[in-house]
Write a protein that holds these residues in place. Structure first.
Motif, PDB file in Angstrom:
ATOM      1  N   LEU A   1       3.874  -2.015 -10.736  1.00  0.00           N
ATOM      2  CA  LEU A   1       3.136  -2.403  -9.533  1.00  0.00           C
ATOM      3  C   LEU A   1       2.485  -1.202  -8.868  1.00  0.00           C
ATOM      4  CD1 LEU A   1       5.675  -4.950  -8.033  1.00  0.00           C
ATOM      5  CD2 LEU A   1       3.406  -5.494  -8.905  1.00  0.00           C
ATOM      6  N   GLY A   2       3.226  -0.084  -8.785  1.00  0.00           N
ATOM      7  CA  GLY A   2       2.656   1.112  -8.178  1.00  0.00           C
ATOM      8  C   GLY A   2       1.422   1.587  -8.918  1.00  0.00           C
ATOM      9  N   ASP A   3       1.492   1.595 -10.249  1.00  0.00           N
ATOM     10  CA  ASP A   3       0.333   1.997 -11.058  1.00  0.00           C
ATOM     11  C   ASP A   3      -0.835   1.036 -10.842  1.00  0.00           C
ATOM     12  OD1 ASP A   3       1.839   4.091 -12.041  1.00  0.00           O
ATOM     13  OD2 ASP A   3       2.326   3.097 -13.948  1.00  0.00           O
ATOM     14  N   ALA A   4      -0.516  -0.257 -10.723  1.00  0.00           N
ATOM     15  CA  ALA A   4      -1.571  -1.251 -10.524  1.00  0.00           C
ATOM     16  C   ALA A   4      -2.255  -1.061  -9.178  1.00  0.00           C
ATOM     17  CB  ALA A   4      -0.986  -2.663 -10.613  1.00  0.00           C
ATOM     18  N   VAL A   5      -1.493  -0.744  -8.145  1.00  0.00           N
ATOM     19  CA  VAL A   5      -2.068  -0.546  -6.814  1.00  0.00           C
ATOM     20  C   VAL A   5      -2.927   0.713  -6.780  1.00  0.00           C
ATOM     21  CG1 VAL A   5      -1.515   0.010  -4.412  1.00  0.00           C
ATOM     22  CG2 VAL A   5      -0.256  -1.808  -5.593  1.00  0.00           C
ATOM     23  N   ARG A   6      -2.462   1.778  -7.427  1.00  0.00           N
ATOM     24  CA  ARG A   6      -3.148   3.071  -7.321  1.00  0.00           C
ATOM     25  C   ARG A   6      -4.506   3.089  -7.998  1.00  0.00           C
ATOM     26  NH1 ARG A   6       2.355   4.480  -8.274  1.00  0.00           N
ATOM     27  NH2 ARG A   6       3.311   5.293  -6.343  1.00  0.00           N
ATOM     28  N   VAL A   7      -4.784   2.157  -8.908  1.00  0.00           N
ATOM     29  CA  VAL A   7      -6.113   2.123  -9.533  1.00  0.00           C
ATOM     30  C   VAL A   7      -7.104   1.302  -8.715  1.00  0.00           C
ATOM     31  CG1 VAL A   7      -5.118   2.394 -11.820  1.00  0.00           C
ATOM     32  CG2 VAL A   7      -5.616   0.097 -10.973  1.00  0.00           C
ATOM     33  N   ILE A   8      -6.630   0.684  -7.622  1.00  0.00           N
ATOM     34  CA  ILE A   8      -7.505  -0.107  -6.775  1.00  0.00           C
ATOM     35  C   ILE A   8      -8.131   0.796  -5.719  1.00  0.00           C
ATOM     36  CG2 ILE A   8      -7.619  -2.027  -5.136  1.00  0.00           C
ATOM     37  CD1 ILE A   8      -5.107  -3.160  -6.550  1.00  0.00           C
ATOM     38  N   ALA A   9      -9.428   0.802  -5.647  1.00  0.00           N
ATOM     39  CA  ALA A   9     -10.122   1.642  -4.662  1.00  0.00           C
ATOM     40  C   ALA A   9      -9.714   1.239  -3.247  1.00  0.00           C
ATOM     41  CB  ALA A   9     -11.637   1.510  -4.825  1.00  0.00           C
ATOM     42  N   GLY A  10      -9.322   2.228  -2.458  1.00  0.00           N
ATOM     43  CA  GLY A  10      -8.980   1.946  -1.067  1.00  0.00           C
ATOM     44  C   GLY A  10      -7.609   1.353  -0.874  1.00  0.00           C
ATOM     45  N   ALA A  11      -6.725   1.448  -1.878  1.00  0.00           N
ATOM     46  CA  ALA A  11      -5.355   0.966  -1.744  1.00  0.00           C
ATOM     47  C   ALA A  11      -4.392   2.106  -2.032  1.00  0.00           C
ATOM     48  CB  ALA A  11      -5.088  -0.198  -2.690  1.00  0.00           C
ATOM     49  N   ASP A  12      -3.242   2.086  -1.378  1.00  0.00           N
ATOM     50  CA  ASP A  12      -2.271   3.145  -1.560  1.00  0.00           C
ATOM     51  C   ASP A  12      -0.868   2.569  -1.384  1.00  0.00           C
ATOM     52  OD1 ASP A  12      -1.317   5.724  -1.973  1.00  0.00           O
ATOM     53  OD2 ASP A  12      -1.289   6.172   0.170  1.00  0.00           O
ATOM     54  N   VAL A  13       0.094   3.097  -2.141  1.00  0.00           N
ATOM     55  CA  VAL A  13       1.488   2.688  -2.000  1.00  0.00           C
ATOM     56  C   VAL A  13       2.110   3.482  -0.855  1.00  0.00           C
ATOM     57  CG1 VAL A  13       3.743   2.567  -3.101  1.00  0.00           C
ATOM     58  CG2 VAL A  13       1.680   2.126  -4.444  1.00  0.00           C
ATOM     59  N   CYS A  14       2.556   2.782   0.160  1.00  0.00           N
ATOM     60  CA  CYS A  14       3.147   3.471   1.315  1.00  0.00           C
ATOM     61  C   CYS A  14       4.666   3.509   1.239  1.00  0.00           C
ATOM     62  CB  CYS A  14       2.703   2.821   2.620  1.00  0.00           C
ATOM     63  SG  CYS A  14       3.353   1.162   2.892  1.00  0.00           S
ATOM     64  N   GLY A  15       5.264   2.848   0.242  1.00  0.00           N
ATOM     65  CA  GLY A  15       6.710   2.881   0.104  1.00  0.00           C
ATOM     66  C   GLY A  15       7.190   1.883  -0.916  1.00  0.00           C
ATOM     67  N   GLU A  16       8.443   2.070  -1.363  1.00  0.00           N
ATOM     68  CA  GLU A  16       9.089   1.151  -2.292  1.00  0.00           C
ATOM     69  C   GLU A  16      10.473   0.817  -1.757  1.00  0.00           C
ATOM     70  OE1 GLU A  16       9.205   2.731  -6.216  1.00  0.00           O
ATOM     71  OE2 GLU A  16       7.013   2.986  -6.367  1.00  0.00           O
ATOM     72  N   ALA A  17      10.871  -0.444  -1.894  1.00  0.00           N
ATOM     73  CA  ALA A  17      12.177  -0.894  -1.416  1.00  0.00           C
ATOM     74  C   ALA A  17      12.837  -1.735  -2.490  1.00  0.00           C
ATOM     75  CB  ALA A  17      12.028  -1.699  -0.125  1.00  0.00           C
ATOM     76  N   ILE A  18      14.188  -1.738  -2.469  1.00  0.00           N
ATOM     77  CA  ILE A  18      14.921  -2.521  -3.470  1.00  0.00           C
ATOM     78  C   ILE A  18      15.664  -3.693  -2.847  1.00  0.00           C
ATOM     79  CG2 ILE A  18      15.196  -0.504  -4.955  1.00  0.00           C
ATOM     80  CD1 ILE A  18      18.142  -0.405  -4.045  1.00  0.00           C
ATOM     81  N   ASP A  19      15.749  -3.735  -1.504  1.00  0.00           N
ATOM     82  CA  ASP A  19      16.476  -4.819  -0.853  1.00  0.00           C
ATOM     83  C   ASP A  19      15.946  -5.023   0.558  1.00  0.00           C
ATOM     84  OD1 ASP A  19      17.537  -2.723   0.669  1.00  0.00           O
ATOM     85  OD2 ASP A  19      19.414  -2.652  -0.475  1.00  0.00           O
ATOM     86  N   SER A  20      16.544  -5.966   1.290  1.00  0.00           N
ATOM     87  CA  SER A  20      16.054  -6.314   2.618  1.00  0.00           C
ATOM     88  C   SER A  20      16.201  -5.164   3.604  1.00  0.00           C
ATOM     89  CB  SER A  20      16.792  -7.543   3.145  1.00  0.00           C
ATOM     90  OG  SER A  20      18.189  -7.301   3.228  1.00  0.00           O
ATOM     91  N   GLU A  21      17.301  -4.422   3.539  1.00  0.00           N
ATOM     92  CA  GLU A  21      17.525  -3.335   4.484  1.00  0.00           C
ATOM     93  C   GLU A  21      16.433  -2.279   4.366  1.00  0.00           C
ATOM     94  OE1 GLU A  21      20.981  -0.056   5.707  1.00  0.00           O
ATOM     95  OE2 GLU A  21      21.410  -1.634   4.234  1.00  0.00           O
ATOM     96  N   GLU A  22      16.140  -1.866   3.134  1.00  0.00           N
ATOM     97  CA  GLU A  22      15.075  -0.887   2.934  1.00  0.00           C
ATOM     98  C   GLU A  22      13.715  -1.472   3.319  1.00  0.00           C
ATOM     99  OE1 GLU A  22      15.003   0.808  -0.935  1.00  0.00           O
ATOM    100  OE2 GLU A  22      16.926   1.851  -0.707  1.00  0.00           O
TER     101      GLU A  22
END
Length: 372
Positions: A41-62
């Motif tokens: 998903l991160g790789d998919a987002v980073r190839v989109i112009a004007g999109a950036d990954v601001c964080g990754e979470a594994i559960d509700s708390e994160e």
């Protein structure tokens, strides 16, 4: 209905504007307990112009921590997370501080109901949990574009008409179309919950990935009182009353003068979302206006984007009945505002209001077309 003016500015302009190369940057939060999926998903987002990954979470708390600190513009989240599910997180986010959400579920899941309930609770879209990045990037790119449009719109306003037209002034409809794109599933379900079976065929245009389409039709059929079936995937057919026909995102549907439905695949090289610059929902409504005239009726639910707005105007201009949901349950809805700006909607109201109008307009005429 009142003359009160509603503004979408607060919902559409969250946080400070960010730009990159002339584009507003859409910050994407990825939520999945599998590191490989997060990487895809991160790789998919980073190839989109004007999109950036601001964080990754594994559960509700994160997830809730990163929403507070990173302030994402879009969340891409697994629907069936262990512990607090994506459905529960979606409901909590929509109550606390609405953020556009795309939910994911394995394409071969034996129980996608949790994902459909996430759509009912306010998620914008449902996509297959990725095994590779190419198709995922296309889908997320579309959602990023929708979210960016919502972020950059000025404080659009919608004025409810002072006096709605008399329902009996409309011709008896031969066909009703419901347009419920991204973010409108909750509104659609609320209206259908309040709607008794109609004696008029109904077409439902929804943005459901083809991988989940049969399961979605079955879920919808089990959830409401009216019979729900998938529209025939090919050919032309007469539409039966007392039935809702669901159109998948892979169908290009048009209506003939005999009120029959013609369905085909997109032409080679064209997107399944429509033909050229015309969305599939607008094409459906354009052909309804052309073929049925004042006997066409359409309802536009509050969704993100502009699909169906131009087609709604075409039906209004020909004398058909047009309805729009307002205020929209989707906090990011643009369609009703756009419909208002071009004077495409005759009647507007909540899902419960729309159910009453549909019932009254469809039932206030007898079979000869006279007001009963």
């Amino acid at each position: 209905m009142s003359d009160e003016i509603f503004s979408l500015e607060a919902a559409l302009n969250r946080g400070k504007s960010r730009s990159s190369g002339g584009l507003t940057v859409v910050r994407v939060l990825i939520v999945d307990d599998n590191a490989t999926v997060r990487q895809i998903l991160g790789d998919a987002v980073r190839v989109i112009a004007g999109a950036d990954v601001c964080g990754e979470a594994i559960d509700s708390e994160e997830t809730f921590d990163l929403i507070s600190r990173a302030k994402p513009d879009l969340i891409v989240m697994r629907a069936d997370l262990p512990g607090m599910s994506g459905l529960q997180i979606t409901r909590s986010i929509m109550v606390r501080n609405p953020v556009p959400i795309v939910v994911m579920i394995d394409a071969q899941s034996s129980d996608p109901e949790i994902a459909f309930e996430s759509l009912r609770s306010g998620a914008l879209a449902l996509i297959p949990r990725p095994v590779s990045g190419s198709e995922t990037s296309d889908v997320i790119g579309h959602m990023v574009a929708c979210v960016r449009t919502a972020m950059t719109r000025k404080g659009a306003q919608f004025r409810i008409p002072d006096t709605p037209p008399l329902l009996a002034s409309f011709s008896p409809p031969r066909l009703i179309a419901l347009i419920a794109d991204a973010g409108a599933t909750g509104s659609l379900m609320r209206m259908l919950d309040d709607l008794p079976p109609l004696s008029v065929p109904v077409l439902l245009s929804v943005d459901i990935d083809n991988a989940f389409f049969p399961a979605f039709v079955s879920w919808l059929d089990a959830s409401i009182r009216q019979e729900v079936v998938a529209a025939a995937p090919s050919g032309e057919g007469v539409l039966a009353p007392d039935r809702i026909y669901v159109l998948s995102s892979e169908m290009i549907a048009t209506v003939t003068p005999g009120a029959t439905l013609s369905i085909s695949a997109p032409p080679p090289g064209q997107s399944s979302a429509g033909i050229g610059d015309v969305s599939a929902a607008d094409l459906l409504l354009f052909t309804m206006a052309q073929s049925l005239g004042s006997a066409a009726m359409a309802v536009l639910f509050g969704h993100i984007g502009n699909a169906g707005v131009s087609g709604l105007l075409a039906i209004k201009r020909i004398g058909g009945c047009t309805l729009a949901e307002f205020p929209a349950l989707c906090p990011f809805a643009q369609a009703p505002v756009l419909a208002s700006q071009i004077h495409a909607s005759e009647i507007c109201g909540s899902p419960a209001d729309l159910a009453i109008c549909l019932r009254d307009i469809a039932d206030c005429h007898d079979k000869t077309g006279r007001v009963s």
